[in-house]
Motif scaffolding. Structure first.
Motif, PDB file in Angstrom:
ATOM      1  N   GLU A   1       0.803  -1.233   0.000  1.00 55.11           N
ATOM      2  CA  GLU A   1       0.000   0.000   0.000  1.00 55.11           C
ATOM      3  C   GLU A   1       0.829   1.272   0.000  1.00 55.11           C
ATOM      4  OE1 GLU A   1      -2.544  -0.910   3.445  1.00 55.11           O
ATOM      5  OE2 GLU A   1      -4.184  -1.038   2.013  1.00 55.11           O
ATOM      6  N   GLN A   2       2.128   1.169  -0.330  1.00 52.15           N
ATOM      7  CA  GLN A   2       2.923   2.399  -0.364  1.00 52.15           C
ATOM      8  C   GLN A   2       2.488   3.302  -1.517  1.00 52.15           C
ATOM      9  OE1 GLN A   2       7.211   1.889   0.134  1.00 52.15           O
ATOM     10  NE2 GLN A   2       6.829  -0.117   0.990  1.00 52.15           N
TER      11      GLN A   2
ATOM     12  N   SER B   1      -0.549   3.470  -2.742  1.00 53.38           N
ATOM     13  CA  SER B   1      -1.798   4.096  -2.287  1.00 53.38           C
ATOM     14  C   SER B   1      -1.501   5.231  -1.318  1.00 53.38           C
ATOM     15  CB  SER B   1      -2.682   3.096  -1.561  1.00 53.38           C
ATOM     16  OG  SER B   1      -3.043   2.056  -2.397  1.00 53.38           O
ATOM     17  N   SER B   2      -0.491   5.001  -0.477  1.00 54.33           N
ATOM     18  CA  SER B   2      -0.116   6.029   0.490  1.00 54.33           C
ATOM     19  C   SER B   2       0.304   7.318  -0.202  1.00 54.33           C
ATOM     20  CB  SER B   2       1.066   5.545   1.314  1.00 54.33           C
ATOM     21  OG  SER B   2       0.675   5.172   2.569  1.00 54.33           O
ATOM     22  N   TYR B   3       1.118   7.176  -1.248  1.00 55.06           N
ATOM     23  CA  TYR B   3       1.523   8.369  -1.995  1.00 55.06           C
ATOM     24  C   TYR B   3       0.291   9.095  -2.528  1.00 55.06           C
ATOM     25  CZ  TYR B   3       6.566   7.436  -2.189  1.00 55.06           C
ATOM     26  OH  TYR B   3       7.877   7.265  -1.888  1.00 55.06           O
ATOM     27  N   GLU B   4      -0.617   8.289  -3.100  1.00 54.41           N
ATOM     28  CA  GLU B   4      -1.806   8.915  -3.671  1.00 54.41           C
ATOM     29  C   GLU B   4      -2.629   9.631  -2.615  1.00 54.41           C
ATOM     30  OE1 GLU B   4      -4.166   6.300  -5.965  1.00 54.41           O
ATOM     31  OE2 GLU B   4      -2.745   6.286  -7.630  1.00 54.41           O
ATOM     32  N   MET B   5      -2.783   8.973  -1.463  1.00 56.07           N
ATOM     33  CA  MET B   5      -3.597   9.590  -0.419  1.00 56.07           C
ATOM     34  C   MET B   5      -2.923  10.827   0.157  1.00 56.07           C
ATOM     35  SD  MET B   5      -6.509   8.490  -0.021  1.00 56.07           S
ATOM     36  CE  MET B   5      -6.881   9.414   1.448  1.00 56.07           C
ATOM     37  N   MET B   6      -1.612  10.930  -0.069  1.00 56.32           N
ATOM     38  CA  MET B   6      -0.889  12.085   0.434  1.00 56.32           C
ATOM     39  C   MET B   6      -0.915  13.211  -0.592  1.00 56.32           C
ATOM     40  SD  MET B   6       2.779  11.361   1.914  1.00 56.32           S
ATOM     41  CE  MET B   6       2.641  10.229   3.207  1.00 56.32           C
ATOM     42  N   GLY B   7      -1.553  12.943  -1.726  1.00 57.96           N
ATOM     43  CA  GLY B   7      -1.564  13.952  -2.775  1.00 57.96           C
ATOM     44  C   GLY B   7      -0.243  14.026  -3.514  1.00 57.96           C
ATOM     45  N   ILE B   8       0.539  12.934  -3.474  1.00 58.52           N
ATOM     46  CA  ILE B   8       1.803  12.892  -4.226  1.00 58.52           C
ATOM     47  C   ILE B   8       1.634  11.847  -5.320  1.00 58.52           C
ATOM     48  CG2 ILE B   8       4.251  12.358  -4.094  1.00 58.52           C
ATOM     49  CD1 ILE B   8       4.167  13.120  -1.163  1.00 58.52           C
ATOM     50  N   ASP B   9       1.966  12.221  -6.531  1.00 56.76           N
ATOM     51  CA  ASP B   9       1.758  11.335  -7.658  1.00 56.76           C
ATOM     52  C   ASP B   9       2.834  10.242  -7.685  1.00 56.76           C
ATOM     53  OD1 ASP B   9       1.347  10.130  -9.999  1.00 56.76           O
ATOM     54  OD2 ASP B   9       1.320  11.953 -11.219  1.00 56.76           O
ATOM     55  N   PRO B  10       2.445   8.970  -7.498  1.00 59.25           N
ATOM     56  CA  PRO B  10       3.480   7.927  -7.484  1.00 59.25           C
ATOM     57  C   PRO B  10       4.179   7.757  -8.832  1.00 59.25           C
ATOM     58  CG  PRO B  10       1.292   6.949  -7.302  1.00 59.25           C
ATOM     59  CD  PRO B  10       1.114   8.422  -7.209  1.00 59.25           C
TER      60      PRO B  10
ATOM     61  N   ARG C   1       6.895  10.323  -8.575  1.00 56.52           N
ATOM     62  CA  ARG C   1       7.811  10.122  -7.464  1.00 56.52           C
ATOM     63  C   ARG C   1       8.552   8.781  -7.554  1.00 56.52           C
ATOM     64  NH1 ARG C   1       9.900  12.763  -2.797  1.00 56.52           N
ATOM     65  NH2 ARG C   1      10.893  11.020  -1.800  1.00 56.52           N
TER      66      ARG C   1
END
Ligand code: ATP
Ligand code: MG
Lengths: 257, 265
Positions: free
Chosen positions: A123-124, A126-135, A138
């Motif tokens: 889920e890392q 997903s974590s980026y996405e939920m943080m508003g950072i585009d995986p 990144r």
């Protein structure tokens, strides 16, 4: 017939999606360039520097084997001094880019797929996405760019090591005159046809292999088997892509006699 | 009551199985809402729907006035900066230390300089008791520590909405007490809207202002903690007291047990 069409359609669709994926990954500009550079160099290290050993060792062995084989054939015609030419042309035009590509797919490509796949599973991403950072920006972009930069350099290193190892075998072991070894090479190798074509080849292979690797990691089923399957697919598809592209590129570059 | 998250007539399917059948629920602003329900009922799925990571098949999810399933990518990413999510697995970035994990959202979304970011990160880590573990990599943490580090990361940007997926799982009584206090404090001091998914009935009821009980794809009760405690609904009573037998199915949908054991399909 209908299933064949739909299978072809599905494949084209996959390629299209992978294209959109790649486009989005490299077209989203970084927010902070110092940060982006740091990520890029970290990947250069893990994708490129860590692949150096396998590239150097394989290059040396392939160069030595080529020298032995080339010598045993050329000596029948009394032209063993041409072994330098044989060695450098085979390595620069073909074996450098192709073998580096295959090794790179196995060493770095599989690692990239597994790493991104594991990030997805845990889920890392997903974590980026939920943080508003585009995986894509990144995680995928620095890995893709680093892979594409490293492979041509690795291919050049591979060829250089191969030529040097072949020189050791033919000059110091088989007794080819050193002067003619180098001069035969100098006379027949051209920078823009031979060296540059090899670099172009490895650049094309790099794009194909790294693209396949990051895409397979990104779309893998988020389970352990899913990661395993994706890693295998990266190596298989990557290797096939290299061999197929090599044929096309060779035909385009050296095919008009 | 001001509504922060508004879920309207939402249906969601995984393969052919309906996880949610036409549910409607509201999460009030500035309050702690506990979402409870049996394992596998779709609590994590609900948080993902609220975060806009998955889209409902019908109905809508509105967060602070923004319809998440119709929002553009940019609107969605902007909205998520005001949300913090604690994943059930923690989901720390494995290639960064604890410090870097907590610092990342600040570096990406604020203009603060490094000194400022360092201070904020240390403050957040202090509040979950992990300031001393700042230099460790996620692989070096225990499960409970990883979850607390992830919590520090989720609240790094002082979001308006924090979603906690099982924050208490794997915590010893002391850490659990600290987390309960932390969630309460965040909520009252900073006026954050909190959504708390937890199986821990007593802890949830003790801090929640509002409780939603899910079962079989529906909201079976929504009200204050006291209303839940006093409910006579057999499903609620069964859940609170933890009986296996009752109207709430403990089992994943399956064919008849006797028939399967006897090998009949
Ligand atoms: N990626 C997926 N693909 C298919 N089905 C899924 C997927 N993720 C979840 N499900 C199904 O959706 C249902 C709800 O899952 P969810 O993770 O939301 O449950 P939960 O309420 O959070 O459970 P728990 O309390 O155990 O965490 C489960 O029955 C699960 O089987
Ligand atoms: Mg869950």
């Amino acid at each position: 017939m209908k299933t064949l069409y739909s299978a072809i359609y599905r494949h084209i669709e996959t390629v299209g999606q992978a294209g959109v994926f790649l486009f989005q990954a490299i077209c989203r500009l970084p927010v902070r360039y110092d940060e982006a550079l740091k990520l890029y160099f970290r990947q250069i290290y893990s994708v490129g520097v860590l692949s150096l050993i396998i590239i150097i060792v394989s290059g040396a062995f392939i160069g030595m084997v080529l020298a032995l084989q080339g010598y045993s054939i050329l000596t029948r015609y009394g032209s063993e001094s041409a072994v330098g030419q044989l060695l450098s042309l085979t390595l620069l035009r073909e074996l450098g880019p192709v073998v580096t590509g295959l090794l790179f797919a196995g060493r770095a490509g599989s690692a990239l797929t597994a790493e991104i796949g594991l990030m997805k599973t845990t889920e890392q991403l997903s974590s980026y996405e939920m943080m508003g950072i585009d995986p894509l920006r990144r995680v995928v972009a620095p890995r893709f760019l680093a892979g594409v930069t490293c492979m041509p350099i690795l291919a050049v290193i591979f060829s250089a090591v191969g030529i040097w190892a072949g020189m050791l075998v033919s000059v110091h072991w088989l007794g080819v005159y050193e002067g003619s070894f180098w001069s035969s090479m100098q006379q027949s190798v051209y920078f823009d046809t031979d060296v540059m074509n090899g670099v172009i080849k490895s650049l094309v292979f790099a794009v194909a292999v790294v693209w396949i690797a990051v895409y397979q990691g990104y779309i893998c089923q988020p389970t352990s088997e899913g990661i395993g399957r994706a890693t295998t697919r990266t190596v298989v598809l990557g290797s096939l892509a290299i061999l197929g592209l090599d044929f096309l590129l060779t035909a385009a570059m050296f095919g008009d006699f | 009551m001001e509504v922060y998250v508004d879920v309207k007539n939402l249906s969601f399917y995984r393969a052919d199985r309906a996880i949610y059948k036409d549910i409607t629920l509201q999460i009030p602003k500035g309050k702690i809402t506990a979402v409870m329900g049996p394992s596998g009922v779709g609590k994590t799925t609900l948080l993902r729907l609220i975060g806009g990571q998955i889209a409902p098949h019908s109905g809508s999810v509105t967060v602070a006035g923004l319809d998440m399933s119709r929002a553009s990518r940019k609107e969605l990413f902007d909205a998520r900066r005001k949300m913090g999510m604690l994943f059930q697995s923690g989901a720390l970035f494995s290639d960064m230390s604890v410090f870097e994990n907590v610092a990342l959202p600040l570096q990406e979304h604020t203009e603060f300089d490094d000194v400022m970011i360092r201070d904020i990160v240390l403050m957040k880590l202090q509040s979950v008791g992990l300031r001393g573990a700042a230099h460790l990599m996620p692989a070096e943490l225990s499960g409970g520590m990883a979850r607390r580090a992830a919590l520090a990361r989720a609240i790094a940007l002082d979001p308006d909405l924090v979603m906690y997926d099982e924050p208490f799982a794997g915590q010893d009584p002391i850490s659990k007490g600290v987390l309960v206090e932390l969630i309460k404090r965040l909520n009252h001091a900073a006026n954050i809207t909190s959504v708390l998914v937890s199986h821990d009935v007593e802890d949830s009821l003790s801090i929640a202002d509002h409780v939603c009980l899910l079962s079989d794809g529906r909201v079976i009760l929504s009200g204050t903690a006291d209303e839940i405690r006093q409910s006579k609904d057999p499903r609620v009573v069964q859940f609170l007291q933890g009986h296996a037998d009752g109207p709430v199915g403990f089992h994943y949908p399956a064919q008849d047990y006797d028939k399967q054991l006897l090998g009949m399909n």
